[in-house]
Scaffold this motif. Structure first.
Motif, PDB file in Angstrom:
ATOM      1  N   GLY A  65       0.825  -1.202   0.000  1.00  0.00           N
ATOM      2  CA  GLY A  65       0.000   0.000   0.000  1.00  0.00           C
ATOM      3  C   GLY A  65       0.858   1.250   0.000  1.00  0.00           C
ATOM      4  O   GLY A  65       2.084   1.184  -0.107  1.00  0.00           O
ATOM      5  N   ASP A  66       0.211   2.413   0.122  1.00  0.00           N
ATOM      6  CA  ASP A  66       0.957   3.671   0.162  1.00  0.00           C
ATOM      7  C   ASP A  66       1.764   3.803   1.455  1.00  0.00           C
ATOM      8  O   ASP A  66       2.850   4.361   1.477  1.00  0.00           O
ATOM      9  CB  ASP A  66      -0.005   4.853   0.061  1.00  0.00           C
ATOM     10  N   LYS A  67       1.196   3.276   2.557  1.00  0.00           N
ATOM     11  CA  LYS A  67       1.841   3.364   3.863  1.00  0.00           C
ATOM     12  C   LYS A  67       1.449   2.142   4.685  1.00  0.00           C
ATOM     13  O   LYS A  67       0.291   1.722   4.664  1.00  0.00           O
ATOM     14  CB  LYS A  67       1.407   4.639   4.594  1.00  0.00           C
ATOM     15  N   ILE A  68       2.411   1.564   5.410  1.00  0.00           N
ATOM     16  CA  ILE A  68       2.138   0.393   6.237  1.00  0.00           C
ATOM     17  C   ILE A  68       2.672   0.643   7.645  1.00  0.00           C
ATOM     18  O   ILE A  68       3.816   1.069   7.812  1.00  0.00           O
ATOM     19  CB  ILE A  68       2.790  -0.882   5.656  1.00  0.00           C
ATOM     20  N   THR A  69       1.831   0.372   8.636  1.00  0.00           N
ATOM     21  CA  THR A  69       2.246   0.466  10.032  1.00  0.00           C
ATOM     22  C   THR A  69       2.150  -0.924  10.653  1.00  0.00           C
ATOM     23  O   THR A  69       1.155  -1.625  10.482  1.00  0.00           O
ATOM     24  CB  THR A  69       1.357   1.448  10.823  1.00  0.00           C
ATOM     25  N   VAL A  70       3.206  -1.332  11.370  1.00  0.00           N
ATOM     26  CA  VAL A  70       3.288  -2.665  11.962  1.00  0.00           C
ATOM     27  C   VAL A  70       2.978  -2.592  13.456  1.00  0.00           C
ATOM     28  O   VAL A  70       3.503  -1.741  14.175  1.00  0.00           O
ATOM     29  CB  VAL A  70       4.695  -3.260  11.755  1.00  0.00           C
ATOM     30  N   TYR A  71       2.106  -3.490  13.913  1.00  0.00           N
ATOM     31  CA  TYR A  71       1.797  -3.629  15.335  1.00  0.00           C
ATOM     32  C   TYR A  71       2.258  -5.011  15.786  1.00  0.00           C
ATOM     33  O   TYR A  71       1.768  -6.027  15.292  1.00  0.00           O
ATOM     34  CB  TYR A  71       0.298  -3.466  15.597  1.00  0.00           C
ATOM     35  N   LEU A  72       3.198  -5.049  16.716  1.00  0.00           N
ATOM     36  CA  LEU A  72       3.706  -6.298  17.270  1.00  0.00           C
ATOM     37  C   LEU A  72       3.184  -6.466  18.697  1.00  0.00           C
ATOM     38  O   LEU A  72       2.800  -5.495  19.348  1.00  0.00           O
ATOM     39  CB  LEU A  72       5.234  -6.289  17.275  1.00  0.00           C
ATOM     40  N   GLY A  73       3.182  -7.705  19.188  1.00  0.00           N
ATOM     41  CA  GLY A  73       2.746  -7.952  20.563  1.00  0.00           C
ATOM     42  C   GLY A  73       1.265  -7.758  20.772  1.00  0.00           C
ATOM     43  O   GLY A  73       0.803  -7.542  21.897  1.00  0.00           O
ATOM     44  N   ALA A  74       0.471  -7.866  19.706  1.00  0.00           N
ATOM     45  CA  ALA A  74      -0.968  -7.637  19.803  1.00  0.00           C
ATOM     46  C   ALA A  74      -1.729  -8.945  19.971  1.00  0.00           C
ATOM     47  O   ALA A  74      -1.350  -9.981  19.418  1.00  0.00           O
ATOM     48  CB  ALA A  74      -1.466  -6.904  18.567  1.00  0.00           C
ATOM     49  N   HIS A  75      -2.808  -8.880  20.722  1.00  0.00           N
ATOM     50  CA  HIS A  75      -3.801  -9.970  20.759  1.00  0.00           C
ATOM     51  C   HIS A  75      -5.162  -9.398  20.427  1.00  0.00           C
ATOM     52  O   HIS A  75      -5.763  -9.768  19.435  1.00  0.00           O
ATOM     53  CB  HIS A  75      -3.830 -10.661  22.124  1.00  0.00           C
ATOM     54  N   ASN A  76      -5.619  -8.442  21.243  1.00  0.00           N
ATOM     55  CA  ASN A  76      -6.873  -7.740  20.956  1.00  0.00           C
ATOM     56  C   ASN A  76      -6.537  -6.422  20.269  1.00  0.00           C
ATOM     57  O   ASN A  76      -6.035  -5.497  20.899  1.00  0.00           O
ATOM     58  CB  ASN A  76      -7.646  -7.493  22.250  1.00  0.00           C
ATOM     59  N   ILE A  77      -6.799  -6.356  18.979  1.00  0.00           N
ATOM     60  CA  ILE A  77      -6.383  -5.188  18.199  1.00  0.00           C
ATOM     61  C   ILE A  77      -7.291  -3.976  18.408  1.00  0.00           C
ATOM     62  O   ILE A  77      -7.002  -2.889  17.919  1.00  0.00           O
ATOM     63  CB  ILE A  77      -6.315  -5.527  16.693  1.00  0.00           C
ATOM     64  N   LYS A  78      -8.394  -4.163  19.120  1.00  0.00           N
ATOM     65  CA  LYS A  78      -9.294  -3.043  19.407  1.00  0.00           C
ATOM     66  C   LYS A  78      -8.932  -2.372  20.729  1.00  0.00           C
ATOM     67  O   LYS A  78      -9.548  -1.386  21.111  1.00  0.00           O
ATOM     68  CB  LYS A  78     -10.741  -3.537  19.447  1.00  0.00           C
ATOM     69  N   GLN A  79      -7.950  -2.907  21.445  1.00  0.00           N
ATOM     70  CA  GLN A  79      -7.527  -2.343  22.717  1.00  0.00           C
ATOM     71  C   GLN A  79      -6.082  -1.860  22.634  1.00  0.00           C
ATOM     72  O   GLN A  79      -5.299  -2.387  21.849  1.00  0.00           O
ATOM     73  CB  GLN A  79      -7.652  -3.385  23.835  1.00  0.00           C
TER      74      GLN A  79
END
Length: 259
Positions: free
Chosen positions: A73-87
């Motif tokens: 995509g134009d921009k990508i952000t990485v989230y590590l250590g996640a389980h509940n992505i809404k919190q």
């Protein structure tokens, strides 16, 4: 390739760029994973013009995530250590991407070489919630009948547009190449036995599907393939990119970008 965006905007319900009848990955027939039991998993927020989409990925070194090339995509952000992505979990690490490196021979029409490396802006902090996963040896083969697993935050039902909050997982069987080569209607006419794996027993209602693309198929403790594409109705078997084929390219890119 900066500025390019391969995520489809043709239909709001389609997440990524695929031919009619095909769709990217998600989890069907699975269950919620034990929190942080898959510490290598990456949740990717992908910006494509004014829209945001998700894909999966997996941490292979402190500064590199492996994923599917069609998630570019134009921009990508990485989230590590996640389980509940809404919190906003304390375990989560949000890291911008410095470089996106799709395989130079990726073909979005035939889905060949659907693999991409992300170089992170800074090193991930490895701990109990964030860890690495092993890659296979170059050209290593997984025997048909092997039961592996896949995980992601994609949809859990082919008819629903609702995404789960928590990481889901499912066990899937690796099939012989013939299962995809002889798939009815020529769905997998572009299937390549050298670079692709056929995964998911058609007798079981279990599969990867939308939202999960880029995540790893894990056999034992090794990421043997990457979730890529399959039928639009979520039925197995589906096609995965065989990681062992790309080991020389992966190693060369990582050495070049981070000596």
């Amino acid at each position: 390739m900066d500025g390019a965006c391969w995520i489809a905007l043709l239909k709001p319900i389609m997440w990524l760029f695929f031919e009619p009848g095909l769709s990217p990955g998600e989890i069907i027939g699975g269950w919620e994973a034990k929190p942080h039991s898959r510490s290598y998993m990456a949740h990717l927020a992908i910006q494509c013009k004014e829209k945001t989409y998700i894909c999966g990925g997996f941490l292979v070194s402190e500064k590199f995530v492996l994923m599917a090339a069609h998630c570019y995509g134009d921009k990508i952000t990485v989230y590590l250590g996640a389980h509940n992505i809404k919190q906003q979990e304390q375990s989560q690490q949000k890291i911008p991407v410095r470089s996106r490196i799709p395989h130079p021979k990726y073909n979005r029409k035939t889905h060949k070489n659907d693999i991409m490396l992300l170089q992170l802006e800074h090193k991930a902090e490895l701990n109990e919630q964030v860890g690495l996963i092993l890659l296979p040896l170059a050209h290593q083969r997984v025997q048909p009948g092997t039961v592996c697993s896949v995980a992601g935050w994609g949809r859990t039902d082919a008819l629903s547009k609702v995404l789960p909050d928590t990481l889901q997982e499912v066990d899937l069987k690796v099939l012989d190449n013939e299962a995809c080569l002889k798939y009815p209607g020529g769905m997998y006419r572009n299937y390549n036995t050298r670079t692709m794996m056929c995964v998911g027993d058609p007798k079981e209602h279990k599969a990867s599907f939308r939202g999960d693309s880029g995540g790893p198929l894990v056999c034992g403790k090794t990421a043997q393939s990457v979730v890529t594409w399959g039928p639009d109705n979520g039925s197995p078997p589906r096609v995965y990119a065989k990681v062992s084929t790309f080991i020389p390219w992966i190693q060369a890119m990582m050495r070049r970008l981070q000596p």
